[in-house]
Design a protein around this motif. Structure first.
Motif, PDB file in Angstrom:
ATOM      1  N   MET A 156     -14.576 -62.887  67.198  1.00  0.00           N
ATOM      2  CA  MET A 156     -15.166 -61.642  66.712  1.00  0.00           C
ATOM      3  C   MET A 156     -14.564 -61.255  65.366  1.00  0.00           C
ATOM      4  O   MET A 156     -13.368 -61.449  65.133  1.00  0.00           O
ATOM      5  CB  MET A 156     -14.926 -60.526  67.733  1.00  0.00           C
ATOM      6  N   ASN A 157     -15.377 -60.706  64.506  1.00  0.00           N
ATOM      7  CA  ASN A 157     -14.918 -60.198  63.218  1.00  0.00           C
ATOM      8  C   ASN A 157     -14.250 -58.842  63.429  1.00  0.00           C
ATOM      9  O   ASN A 157     -14.927 -57.834  63.631  1.00  0.00           O
ATOM     10  CB  ASN A 157     -16.118 -60.071  62.267  1.00  0.00           C
ATOM     11  N   GLN A 158     -12.926 -58.802  63.427  1.00  0.00           N
ATOM     12  CA  GLN A 158     -12.209 -57.549  63.676  1.00  0.00           C
ATOM     13  C   GLN A 158     -12.529 -56.528  62.585  1.00  0.00           C
ATOM     14  O   GLN A 158     -12.540 -56.845  61.402  1.00  0.00           O
ATOM     15  CB  GLN A 158     -10.701 -57.806  63.713  1.00  0.00           C
ATOM     16  N   MET A 159     -12.742 -55.280  62.988  1.00  0.00           N
ATOM     17  CA  MET A 159     -13.122 -54.256  62.029  1.00  0.00           C
ATOM     18  C   MET A 159     -11.924 -53.704  61.254  1.00  0.00           C
ATOM     19  O   MET A 159     -12.094 -53.062  60.221  1.00  0.00           O
ATOM     20  CB  MET A 159     -13.858 -53.116  62.732  1.00  0.00           C
ATOM     21  N   THR A 160     -10.716 -53.927  61.741  1.00  0.00           N
ATOM     22  CA  THR A 160      -9.518 -53.500  61.029  1.00  0.00           C
ATOM     23  C   THR A 160      -8.405 -54.493  61.284  1.00  0.00           C
ATOM     24  O   THR A 160      -8.265 -55.006  62.389  1.00  0.00           O
ATOM     25  CB  THR A 160      -9.065 -52.086  61.452  1.00  0.00           C
ATOM     26  N   GLY A 161      -7.613 -54.754  60.246  1.00  0.00           N
ATOM     27  CA  GLY A 161      -6.443 -55.606  60.384  1.00  0.00           C
ATOM     28  C   GLY A 161      -5.163 -54.809  60.517  1.00  0.00           C
ATOM     29  O   GLY A 161      -4.067 -55.378  60.492  1.00  0.00           O
ATOM     30  N   ARG A 162      -5.307 -53.493  60.644  1.00  0.00           N
ATOM     31  CA  ARG A 162      -4.131 -52.640  60.828  1.00  0.00           C
ATOM     32  C   ARG A 162      -3.884 -52.409  62.319  1.00  0.00           C
ATOM     33  O   ARG A 162      -4.810 -52.055  63.058  1.00  0.00           O
ATOM     34  CB  ARG A 162      -4.332 -51.289  60.135  1.00  0.00           C
ATOM     35  N   PRO A 163      -2.646 -52.598  62.776  1.00  0.00           N
ATOM     36  CA  PRO A 163      -2.350 -52.325  64.185  1.00  0.00           C
ATOM     37  C   PRO A 163      -2.481 -50.836  64.484  1.00  0.00           C
ATOM     38  O   PRO A 163      -2.410 -49.988  63.586  1.00  0.00           O
ATOM     39  CB  PRO A 163      -0.909 -52.810  64.347  1.00  0.00           C
ATOM     40  N   ASP A 164      -2.641 -50.511  65.754  1.00  0.00           N
ATOM     41  CA  ASP A 164      -2.875 -49.121  66.145  1.00  0.00           C
ATOM     42  C   ASP A 164      -1.745 -48.194  65.721  1.00  0.00           C
ATOM     43  O   ASP A 164      -1.997 -47.032  65.361  1.00  0.00           O
ATOM     44  CB  ASP A 164      -3.093 -49.034  67.655  1.00  0.00           C
ATOM     45  N   TYR A 165      -0.500 -48.672  65.776  1.00  0.00           N
ATOM     46  CA  TYR A 165       0.603 -47.780  65.415  1.00  0.00           C
ATOM     47  C   TYR A 165       0.501 -47.348  63.953  1.00  0.00           C
ATOM     48  O   TYR A 165       0.928 -46.248  63.587  1.00  0.00           O
ATOM     49  CB  TYR A 165       1.961 -48.417  65.705  1.00  0.00           C
ATOM     50  N   ASN A 166      -0.080 -48.198  63.092  1.00  0.00           N
ATOM     51  CA  ASN A 166      -0.249 -47.855  61.689  1.00  0.00           C
ATOM     52  C   ASN A 166      -1.344 -46.798  61.522  1.00  0.00           C
ATOM     53  O   ASN A 166      -1.201 -45.857  60.741  1.00  0.00           O
ATOM     54  CB  ASN A 166      -0.579 -49.121  60.908  1.00  0.00           C
ATOM     55  N   TRP A 167      -2.429 -46.963  62.259  1.00  0.00           N
ATOM     56  CA  TRP A 167      -3.478 -45.947  62.263  1.00  0.00           C
ATOM     57  C   TRP A 167      -2.938 -44.613  62.774  1.00  0.00           C
ATOM     58  O   TRP A 167      -3.211 -43.559  62.212  1.00  0.00           O
ATOM     59  CB  TRP A 167      -4.627 -46.398  63.167  1.00  0.00           C
ATOM     60  N   GLU A 168      -2.175 -44.684  63.849  1.00  0.00           N
ATOM     61  CA  GLU A 168      -1.666 -43.458  64.460  1.00  0.00           C
ATOM     62  C   GLU A 168      -0.749 -42.695  63.514  1.00  0.00           C
ATOM     63  O   GLU A 168      -0.725 -41.463  63.499  1.00  0.00           O
ATOM     64  CB  GLU A 168      -0.929 -43.804  65.758  1.00  0.00           C
ATOM     65  N   GLU A 169      -0.012 -43.436  62.692  1.00  0.00           N
ATOM     66  CA  GLU A 169       0.923 -42.793  61.765  1.00  0.00           C
ATOM     67  C   GLU A 169       0.205 -42.140  60.584  1.00  0.00           C
ATOM     68  O   GLU A 169       0.597 -41.061  60.132  1.00  0.00           O
ATOM     69  CB  GLU A 169       1.927 -43.819  61.234  1.00  0.00           C
ATOM     70  N   PHE A 170      -0.858 -42.764  60.079  1.00  0.00           N
ATOM     71  CA  PHE A 170      -1.426 -42.316  58.816  1.00  0.00           C
ATOM     72  C   PHE A 170      -2.831 -41.730  58.906  1.00  0.00           C
ATOM     73  O   PHE A 170      -3.227 -40.953  58.038  1.00  0.00           O
ATOM     74  CB  PHE A 170      -1.447 -43.481  57.822  1.00  0.00           C
ATOM     75  N   ALA A 171      -3.623 -42.116  59.896  1.00  0.00           N
ATOM     76  CA  ALA A 171      -5.004 -41.643  59.956  1.00  0.00           C
ATOM     77  C   ALA A 171      -5.072 -40.222  60.505  1.00  0.00           C
ATOM     78  O   ALA A 171      -4.161 -39.745  61.183  1.00  0.00           O
ATOM     79  CB  ALA A 171      -5.832 -42.576  60.843  1.00  0.00           C
TER      80      ALA A 171
END
Length: 518
Positions: A156-171
């Motif tokens: 599958m073509n992943q929609m993000t290459g950022r791990p969840d912890y990175n999203w959780e910190e900045f998004a």
């Protein structure tokens, strides 16, 4: 049903378990001093991970590792030997080079999967194609001739290459929530489409190869920056490579946008026929009870995306360093001390299962097995593994370990027996008291377990040193114990799914002819 208690070691000292006050023990003091002041861990890690490298069963590197261990033990005055227990498909990884050659030139980050046949000398170059959206299996069969002469992208073509912890910190909270919902919907749609083809992610590979695909391109992303799981190929004649997410998703987008990307794969692996596979066994003979055994246990093999540093180079280092220290500071143990460096754990605990099957007299007389596997962290959990009286003898042995180490450990008494996962399970199935020294994970599951990032630089030597001290003292105390460790098992609880009582794991025979067509 027996209750299971999870208590810290310090707490247990005041709850009635028969732990006896330990006067200053010169052997324990010398073990600690030797480990802290004359550690060989860094040198051993360099020789094993940097120089020998990954230790895939059936490869020359695996045999080099076995021979190196025997030689190293010999330098310490410890008797060691390689014991053959089976045969495996011999294979050696060569240079892997993967390049995009159209619409521009770029070297890509990826590797050939294990036991994959090499490419022709000039490599394989072809256009990439992705799996289609299909209505049903008939629709897929109509599409299938399109793969002939193409390299097929099967992940599958992943929609993000950022791990969840990175999203959780900045998004923003809303953005993070939206991403997870979209990713879940994408994953569900991908899985549903795969089912409609009539195959799954494994069985579809053979179908694509038989339909004339030039090769298989995958991305087994491990949900961390730059990290992929690397396992074995499922093709017989065509190349199978895994690309890191950044390159895989770029190529996938190019296919979807109609750019018709082409890549070239050069994979210089070699088939080496059938080769023997081994366990390395080292031994310090017991002086009073030579036919009773305390066993140090760690699997020696690894996958070969990285260099097998935390799975299970660090477990190997712990056992080798503990054995070195014991030979120097406790050269005449009461019971025989064995260390087993097992082969082919990654394919099903094969080395340790073979040892258990081939050595019933040893297994029958085991005082304790101490196994370490899961990563570089300090030991933080010790289970009684389903032995009813394990809290008595394990606590007594642990009482000699420095508090700065035991303060970090939680115990689970009496615990339950493991049916798999690591080599302690091989001994447990035969009824031997076998205990897993479970480590703090240091992002093990995402970043180093079976990945391309399992390398020397991920080792936390302070934690490994503490684990070597812990192991050496546990082995010393188990060897000195005047009593034989009880093997009485708990009554296992009811399985709520079946309504039947769980049973103790049964011994299983190893695979002794791995990857060999008969």
């Amino acid at each position: 049903m027996k209750k299971i208690y999870v208590l810290s070691i310090i707490g247990l000292l005041f709850l009635g378990a028969p732990v006896y006050a330990q006067a200053a023990d010169p052997v324990v003091e010398n073990i600690i001093k030797e480990a802290n002041e004359n550690s060989q861990l860094e040198r051993l890690a360099h020789e094993l991970m940097d120089v020998i490298g990954p230790r895939l069963v059936g490869t020359p590197q695996m045999k080099k590792a076995h021979d190196w261990a025997v030689t190293t033990y010999g330098k310490w005055g410890v008797d060691a030997r390689n014991e053959a227990w089976g045969e495996w498909r011999g294979w050696e990884r060569g240079i892997t080079h993967i390049d995009m050659i159209y619409p521009r030139v770029q070297t890509l980050k990826g590797t050939q999967l294990a036991w994959n046949p090499g490419t022709p000398k000039g490599g394989v170059a072809a256009e990439l194609i992705v799996l289609p959206q299909v209505k049903d299996s008939m629709d897929f069969q109509k599409w299938l001739p399109n793969v002939k002469g193409k390299l097929v992208m099967i992940s599958m073509n992943q929609m993000t290459g950022r791990p969840d912890y990175n999203w959780e910190e900045f998004a923003t909270e809303a953005s993070f929530k939206k991403m997870k919902e979209e990713r879940e919907a994408q994953s569900n749609a991908w899985n549903d489409n795969m089912k409609r083809t009539g195959y799954n992610s494994r069985t579809i590979i053979e179908v694509l190869e038989n339909a004339g695909a030039s090769g298989i391109v995958s991305c087994n992303w491990s949900k961390g920056f730059g990290v992929n799981k690397i396992f074995s190929a499922r093709t017989k004649k065509i190349p199978a490579v895994d690309l890191e997410l950044e390159d895989y998703t770029m190529l996938y987008r190019m296919v979807e946008y109609g750019d018709k990307p082409k890549i070239k794969i050069v994979a210089e692996s070699k088939e080496l026929g059938v080769v023997p596979t081994y366990n390395t066994i080292a031994e310090i003979k017991g002086s009073e009870k030579p036919n009773e055994y305390v066993i140090l246990s760690a699997h020696f093999d690894s996958w070969d995306g990285g260099t097998g540093a935390t799975d299970n180079g660090t477990g190997t280092l712990v056992m080798m360093e503990a054995m070195r220290i014991l030979k120097k500071m406790y050269p005449n143990p009461k019971r025989t001390i064995l260390v087993g460096h097992w082969g082919s754990e990654e394919q099903g605990l094969n080395g340790s299962r073979a040892f258990v099957e081939d050595n019933p007299e040893i297994v029958k007389n085991v005082q304790a097995v101490f196994n370490q596997d899961n990563g570089t962290g300090r030991v933080v959990n010790l289970s009684g593994a389903g032995f009813l009286h394990s809290y008595e003898y394990l606590n007594n042995w642990l009482s000699a370990v420095p508090e700065e180490i035991t303060n970090e450990i939680e115990t689970n008494f009496p615990g339950r027996p493991s049916g798999g996962g690591s080599d302690n399970a091989s001994f447990l199935a035969a009824g031997a008291p076998a205990f897993n020294l479970s480590s703090l994970n240091w992002s093990y599951w995402n970043y180093t377990w079976h990945t391309n990032r399992d390398t020397y630089d991920k080792i936390i030597f302070d934690d490994v040193r503490n684990n070597a001290i812990l192991t050496a003292i546990l082995v010393y105390m188990a060897s000195e114990d005047p009593y034989t460790a009880s093997r009485e098992q708990i009554v296992l609880p009811i399985n709520p799914r079946t309504g039947e009582r769980r049973t103790w794991p049964e011994p299983r025979s190893p695979e002794r002819k791995g990857g060999i067509d008969e």
